[in-house]
Enzyme design. Structure first.
Site, PDB file in Angstrom:
ATOM      1  N   HIS A   1     -14.293  37.136 -47.762  1.00  0.00           N
ATOM      2  CA  HIS A   1     -14.352  36.791 -46.548  1.00  0.00           C
ATOM      3  C   HIS A   1     -12.594  36.954 -46.954  1.00  0.00           C
ATOM      4  O   HIS A   1     -12.349  35.301 -46.969  1.00  0.00           O
ATOM      5  CB  HIS A   1     -14.457  36.625 -44.752  1.00  0.00           C
TER       6      HIS A   1
ATOM      7  N   HIS B   1       1.157  -1.485   0.290  1.00  0.00           N
ATOM      8  CA  HIS B   1      -0.249   0.138   0.286  1.00  0.00           C
ATOM      9  C   HIS B   1       0.685   0.772  -0.068  1.00  0.00           C
ATOM     10  O   HIS B   1       0.395   1.919  -0.533  1.00  0.00           O
ATOM     11  CB  HIS B   1      -0.849   0.174   0.963  1.00  0.00           C
TER      12      HIS B   1
END
Length: 464
Positions: free
Chosen positions: A367, A289
């Site tokens: 554009h 752990h």
């Protein structure tokens, strides 16, 4: 591995005694919203405080992983978290009326069975994987422990254990597909060596441990007097030893390598404390752990370092949450002003939309002729429409409402957007909705690069 986040369809409970505290408790798995993660809630304490399943809140690693936050402590969380991760569940509230999840038979199988009974539900949000992109290494030379993560577009774990024991030889276990967890890993039980057993009792641990929830490995010769003493300690009338197997009370193993498989189970649960699902090949030698948590902290630190560079990911092979037809049902826009092609993720606080930019857009001839660039105002409109879907998701009958953009702040255009680009827009609430008004932050990305961003204010108005 799953693309979408998952929770459970309904609440489900299990009851039993805690391994280390010896306190009986009922644990209830509750459905939770997307991006909730795993949270424990101590409903037996004043105010019913919650504890995030996060490596930053680990406070004890004595034979298990213990969390503490908001004045509440939860012991031995690893078996519970392993069950959730093994079933690829992302979001759950885990209510406890005691300090520790029940140990059950020492494995995760009872939790897995309960979660499967509750049913698993897919959510409208992508899983936020952290993909390990470099070799990550942890080593504890004193205990000869090594853990490594290697890049992999999957999640696989391999564990080796070696206790220098005549009873247990070196063992290996692998999990190459999470869908096999329930059948091949979940039932593997916790274990302890006989020479550790009395020490753990003296340390006031394993108060709830007995031969029904743990494998006791007899790694030395014992006489009848010691067996009688063990029987008394374990509240048994008599215990015996299968000298050939080396297991107390002749307990039958589920697998020859059950101990290695259980260590893999523990690691899966401990690595859930990273807080996100990961993609990596994990290789571990003699893990425990403390090492698992130290390694999880290394991974989490990498996640935090990379957080500023993370952008939404788009897999065109995955079906969208909303296609163009559903978007048309929700938003009051039509050609040439319907600017969002797909919604690929949607939860309570954020949305991700896709805009495919083509040379056929009606604004390109006028554009920047000869140098087509998507107008910034159109990028902003596409972002606002994506945010409109998020705003509409706050009501149960979105077809009966108009989403209006009523404010724009901090708008920036970072790069040109050109025909052939796919723009990924992500919008998220930055304040709760009040009287139909809400604030959002929107960002657009092309090829992982930020191209535009803005803070927006939207109004939700019911149709007359």
């Amino acid at each position: 591995m799953n693309i979408k986040q998952q929770t459970i369809q309904k609440a489900v409970s299990v009851s039993g005694v805690g391994l280390h505290t010896g306190v009986s408790a009922t644990m209830t798995f509750m459905p939770a919203p997307a991006n909730h993660g795993f949270k424990f809630q101590r409903i037996d304490l004043p105010g019913q405080p919650t504890v995030d399943a996060d490596v930053d809140f680990v406070v004890d690693l004595s034979r298990g992983t213990t969390l503490e936050q908001n004045g509440a402590r939860v012991h031995t969380v690893e078996h519970t978290l392993a069950a959730l991760v093994g079933l690829q569940i992302d979001n759950a509230l885990i209510q406890l009326d005691g300090p520790e999840p029940p140990i059950m038979d020492g494995s995760s199988i009872k939790f897995v069975e309960a979660l499967q009974f509750a049913g698993i539900e897919e959510q409208n949000a992508d899983r936020k994987y952290f993909e390990v992109s470099e070799f990550v290494h942890y080593r504890n030379p004193e205990k000869d422990i090594e853990i490594a993560a290697l890049p992999l577009n999957d999640y696989r774990l391999t564990v080796m254990v070696d206790y220098n024991s005549q009873v247990i030889s070196s063992q290996h276990a692998s999990l190459n597909d999470l869908t096999l967890f329930a059948d091949e890993i979940a039932s593997c039980r916790t274990f302890v060596f006989l020479h550790e057993l009395e020490m753990l009792y003296k340390q006031n641990l394993i108060k709830g441990g007995d031969l029904s929830n743990a494998i006791v490995i007899v790694d030395r010769d014992v006489d009848e007097d010691e067996l009688d003493h063990l029987a008394k300690m374990l509240n048994k009338s008599k215990v015996g030893v299968n000298k050939q197997a080396g297991i107390l009370n002749n307990l039958q193993l589920h697998y020859p390598n059950e101990m290695a498989r259980h260590k893999l189970l523990d690691m899966l649960g401990d690595l859930a404390l990273i807080g996100r699902p990961i993609k990596a090949q994990i290789l571990a030698a003699r893990p425990g752990h403390a090492a698992n948590v130290a390694f999880a902290k290394k991974i989490k630190s990498l996640i935090q370092k990379n957080a500023q560079n993370q952008v939404p990911q788009y897999d065109p092979k995955q079906p969208p949450i909303f296609d163009i037809n559903r978007i048309a049902q929700l938003l009051p826009h039509r050609y040439p002003f319907q600017m969002v092609d797909k919604i690929i993720a949607l939860d309570e606080s954020s949305v991700i939309g896709i805009k495919n930019v083509t040379m056929n857009e009606p604004y390109f001839p006028g554009h920047f002729p000869g140098n087509p660039v998507m107008p910034g105002v159109m990028q902003l409109e596409a972002m606002a429409q994506t945010g409109g879907i998020l705003v509409l998701s706050t009501v149960p009958d979105p077809e009966n409402y108009w989403p209006y953009l009523i404010g724009i702040e901090n708008c920036r255009f970072r790069r040109n957007v050109l025909p052939g680009d796919t723009v990924i827009f992500r919008c998220e609430f930055t304040s709760p909705m009040k009287r139909g008004i809400v604030k959002m932050q929107g960002r657009g990305y092309v090829n992982n690069n930020l191209v535009c961003e803005a803070d927006m204010i939207a109004s939700l108005v019911k149709k007359k």
